[in-house]
Design an enzyme around this catalytic site. Structure first.
Site, PDB file in Angstrom:
ATOM      1  N   SER A  38       1.339   5.334  -4.759  1.00  0.00           N
ATOM      2  CA  SER A  38       0.893   6.231  -3.693  1.00  0.00           C
ATOM      3  C   SER A  38      -0.459   6.823  -4.042  1.00  0.00           C
ATOM      4  O   SER A  38      -0.920   6.740  -5.185  1.00  0.00           O
ATOM      5  CB  SER A  38       1.906   7.367  -3.498  1.00  0.00           C
ATOM      6  OG  SER A  38       1.868   8.245  -4.620  1.00  0.00           O
ATOM      7  N   CYS A  39      -1.084   7.454  -3.060  1.00  0.00           N
ATOM      8  CA  CYS A  39      -2.373   8.103  -3.313  1.00  0.00           C
ATOM      9  C   CYS A  39      -2.229   9.202  -4.356  1.00  0.00           C
ATOM     10  O   CYS A  39      -3.108   9.388  -5.214  1.00  0.00           O
ATOM     11  CB  CYS A  39      -2.952   8.665  -2.018  1.00  0.00           C
ATOM     12  SG  CYS A  39      -1.847   9.788  -1.118  1.00  0.00           S
ATOM     13  N   THR A  40      -1.107   9.921  -4.323  1.00  0.00           N
ATOM     14  CA  THR A  40      -0.904  11.014  -5.273  1.00  0.00           C
ATOM     15  C   THR A  40      -0.646  10.490  -6.676  1.00  0.00           C
ATOM     16  O   THR A  40      -1.150  11.044  -7.661  1.00  0.00           O
ATOM     17  CB  THR A  40       0.255  11.918  -4.807  1.00  0.00           C
ATOM     18  OG1 THR A  40      -0.030  12.392  -3.482  1.00  0.00           O
ATOM     19  CG2 THR A  40       0.424  13.106  -5.727  1.00  0.00           C
ATOM     20  N   GLY A  62       7.325  11.833  -4.478  1.00  0.00           N
ATOM     21  CA  GLY A  62       7.860  10.965  -5.526  1.00  0.00           C
ATOM     22  C   GLY A  62       6.830  10.627  -6.579  1.00  0.00           C
ATOM     23  O   GLY A  62       7.079   9.805  -7.457  1.00  0.00           O
ATOM     24  N   ASN A  96      -7.158  11.143  -0.024  1.00  0.00           N
ATOM     25  CA  ASN A  96      -5.908  10.395   0.029  1.00  0.00           C
ATOM     26  C   ASN A  96      -5.991   9.141   0.888  1.00  0.00           C
ATOM     27  O   ASN A  96      -5.118   8.278   0.798  1.00  0.00           O
ATOM     28  CB  ASN A  96      -4.764  11.289   0.524  1.00  0.00           C
ATOM     29  CG  ASN A  96      -5.136  12.149   1.703  1.00  0.00           C
ATOM     30  OD1 ASN A  96      -5.763  13.195   1.537  1.00  0.00           O
ATOM     31  ND2 ASN A  96      -4.766  11.715   2.898  1.00  0.00           N
ATOM     32  N   THR A  99       0.840  -1.204   0.000  1.00  0.00           N
ATOM     33  CA  THR A  99       0.000   0.000   0.000  1.00  0.00           C
ATOM     34  C   THR A  99       0.875   1.253   0.000  1.00  0.00           C
ATOM     35  O   THR A  99       0.661   2.186   0.776  1.00  0.00           O
ATOM     36  CB  THR A  99      -0.951   0.022   1.208  1.00  0.00           C
ATOM     37  OG1 THR A  99      -0.173   0.075   2.408  1.00  0.00           O
ATOM     38  CG2 THR A  99      -1.847  -1.194   1.236  1.00  0.00           C
ATOM     39  N   ASN A 140       0.718  10.594   8.834  1.00  0.00           N
ATOM     40  CA  ASN A 140       1.377  10.064  10.023  1.00  0.00           C
ATOM     41  C   ASN A 140       2.883  10.298  10.016  1.00  0.00           C
ATOM     42  O   ASN A 140       3.540  10.175  11.048  1.00  0.00           O
ATOM     43  CB  ASN A 140       1.088   8.557  10.114  1.00  0.00           C
ATOM     44  CG  ASN A 140       0.935   8.103  11.544  1.00  0.00           C
ATOM     45  OD1 ASN A 140       0.673   8.907  12.425  1.00  0.00           O
ATOM     46  ND2 ASN A 140       1.103   6.819  11.777  1.00  0.00           N
ATOM     47  N   ARG A 181       9.491  18.751   7.624  1.00  0.00           N
ATOM     48  CA  ARG A 181       8.518  17.831   8.229  1.00  0.00           C
ATOM     49  C   ARG A 181       8.742  17.698   9.734  1.00  0.00           C
ATOM     50  O   ARG A 181       7.913  17.125  10.445  1.00  0.00           O
ATOM     51  CB  ARG A 181       8.590  16.457   7.562  1.00  0.00           C
ATOM     52  CG  ARG A 181       8.108  16.463   6.126  1.00  0.00           C
ATOM     53  CD  ARG A 181       7.833  15.067   5.634  1.00  0.00           C
ATOM     54  NE  ARG A 181       7.795  15.009   4.174  1.00  0.00           N
ATOM     55  CZ  ARG A 181       7.228  14.043   3.474  1.00  0.00           C
ATOM     56  NH1 ARG A 181       6.653  13.033   4.104  1.00  0.00           N
ATOM     57  NH2 ARG A 181       7.244  14.054   2.158  1.00  0.00           N
ATOM     58  N   ARG A 203       2.367  20.331   2.261  1.00  0.00           N
ATOM     59  CA  ARG A 203       1.558  19.714   3.303  1.00  0.00           C
ATOM     60  C   ARG A 203       0.797  20.815   4.040  1.00  0.00           C
ATOM     61  O   ARG A 203       1.397  21.788   4.503  1.00  0.00           O
ATOM     62  CB  ARG A 203       2.429  18.919   4.273  1.00  0.00           C
ATOM     63  CG  ARG A 203       3.115  17.706   3.645  1.00  0.00           C
ATOM     64  CD  ARG A 203       2.095  16.661   3.221  1.00  0.00           C
ATOM     65  NE  ARG A 203       2.717  15.486   2.638  1.00  0.00           N
ATOM     66  CZ  ARG A 203       3.010  14.370   3.322  1.00  0.00           C
ATOM     67  NH1 ARG A 203       2.725  14.299   4.618  1.00  0.00           N
ATOM     68  NH2 ARG A 203       3.566  13.350   2.719  1.00  0.00           N
TER      69      ARG A 203
END
Length: 341
Positions: free
Chosen positions: A152-154, A212, A313, A120, A184, A198, A234
């Site tokens: 990834s979700c993106t 990425g 996402n 995932t 997370n 971050r 973000r």
């Protein structure tokens, strides 16, 4: 014949995948592996701050959890090679811990007896096929690969968007920015992180960082290799993100032509077009990989195009995980039937 599924990891994605998988009649969730007691897992499945109260009843039991009468065994072993996948006849392990996103690590599930593994997240190396539904899922190859990545979700958002634009008009080059909800990987309060931005409190700032997604796109859409680059911002929202994509096209276009290309794309369930003036919260628990904000589409100088695509996402991505796992299972069944003839 139902595909036997096990989920390794019960974090944000693991729990969303479980909720969705239990609505898929082709899948039989037999086990989850997590380091939390069944009481904690049941509570977090029943009550979710982002996606609301679950419409099924989850109860802790001695062997794990029960969801509307369906028992799921709870295992707690940090070494995947110790898990009883062979004994449980597991077809696909959905690897949702984020700790085994390398083929050389994920193979531990295969060594334990699972037929296939679906990561995932993007693979960090190894013999892994990356799949994005609506882009290259028709190339899913269970004969060559045992381990797959759902990217990834993106990447799941930008993939179908870039494919439509490239197939219809041709992409010369472009830049993308994902405006991404907190995850997370960030810190609630300032604390050390290898990415110094971050390391700062995710609730207080807009945080520029890397993604990425554009680079990974070449794995599923090689036609755009070297043509796209991007970054992330973000932002302090709990869920729902967007991709801001600006590309130069090979053809001259209008806003209407661009929006019509998305409306006419054969990507039902993956890509949608929204014409109402909505905001991020309106896309919470939306199952699509990408939702084009048609009011935000722009054209400059006839061939420079700006497209905004929303995505949940968590929920949208988790839907794709379940669908790809389902497809892997179907291919396993098809192969078994051919052998039996």
């Amino acid at each position: 014949m139902a595909t036997n599924i096990a989920i390794n990891g019960m974090g944000r994605i693991g729990r969303m995948v479980l909720r969705i998988a239990l609505n898929n009649k082709n899948l039989n969730v037999k086990a989850i592996n997590a380091s939390y007691p069944p009481e904690t897992i049941a509570h977090l499945l029943n009550y979710d701050t982002t996606h609301g109260v679950y419409d099924k009843k989850v109860e802790p039991i001695e062997s794990g959890i029960k969801v509307n009468g369906h028992e799921i065994k709870l295992l707690s072993d940090r070494n995947p090679e110790n898990l009883p996948w062979n004994e449980m006849d597991i077809d696909v392990v959905i690897e949702a811990t984020g700790k085994f996103n390398h083929g050389d690590k994920a193979v531990a599930h295969i060594n334990a007896g699972a037929k296939k593994v679906l990561l995932t997240g993007p693979s960090k190396g190894g013999d892994v096929q990356m799949i994005v539904k609506g882009v290259n899922d028709n190339q899913l190859d269970i004969d060559t690969y045992d381990i797959f990545s759902n990217a990834s979700c993106t990447t799941n958002c930008i993939g179908p968007v870039a494919k439509v634009l490239n197939d219809k008009f041709g992409i010369i080059n472009g830049l993308m920015t994902t405006v991404h909800a907190i995850t997370n990987d960030q810190k609630n309060i300032d604390n050390p992180h290898k990415d110094l931005r971050r390391a700062r409190s995710c609730n207080e700032s807009i945080i520029p960082t890397s993604t990425g997604a554009a680079k990974a796109l070449k794995e599923v859409l090689p036609e755009v290799e070297g043509k796209l680059h991007g970054m992330a911002l973000r932002v302090p929202t709990k869920n729902v993100s967007l991709v801001d994509l600006v590309v130069d096209l090979e053809q001259n276009v209008t806003v209407t032509q661009v929006n019509d290309a998305f409306k006419n794309a054969d990507l039902s369930g993956v890509l949608d077009v929204e014409e109402a003036p909505l905001v991020s919260v309106d896309f919470n628990t939306n199952p699509h990989s990408a939702i084009i904000d048609s009011q935000s589409t722009m054209v400059m100088g006839q061939n420079k195009v700006k497209v905004i695509a929303w995505y949940d996402n968590e929920w949208g991505y988790s839907n794709r995980v379940v669908e790809v796992a389902d497809k892997i299972g179907q291919l396993i069944d098809d192969k078994a039937m051919v052998k039996a003839i």
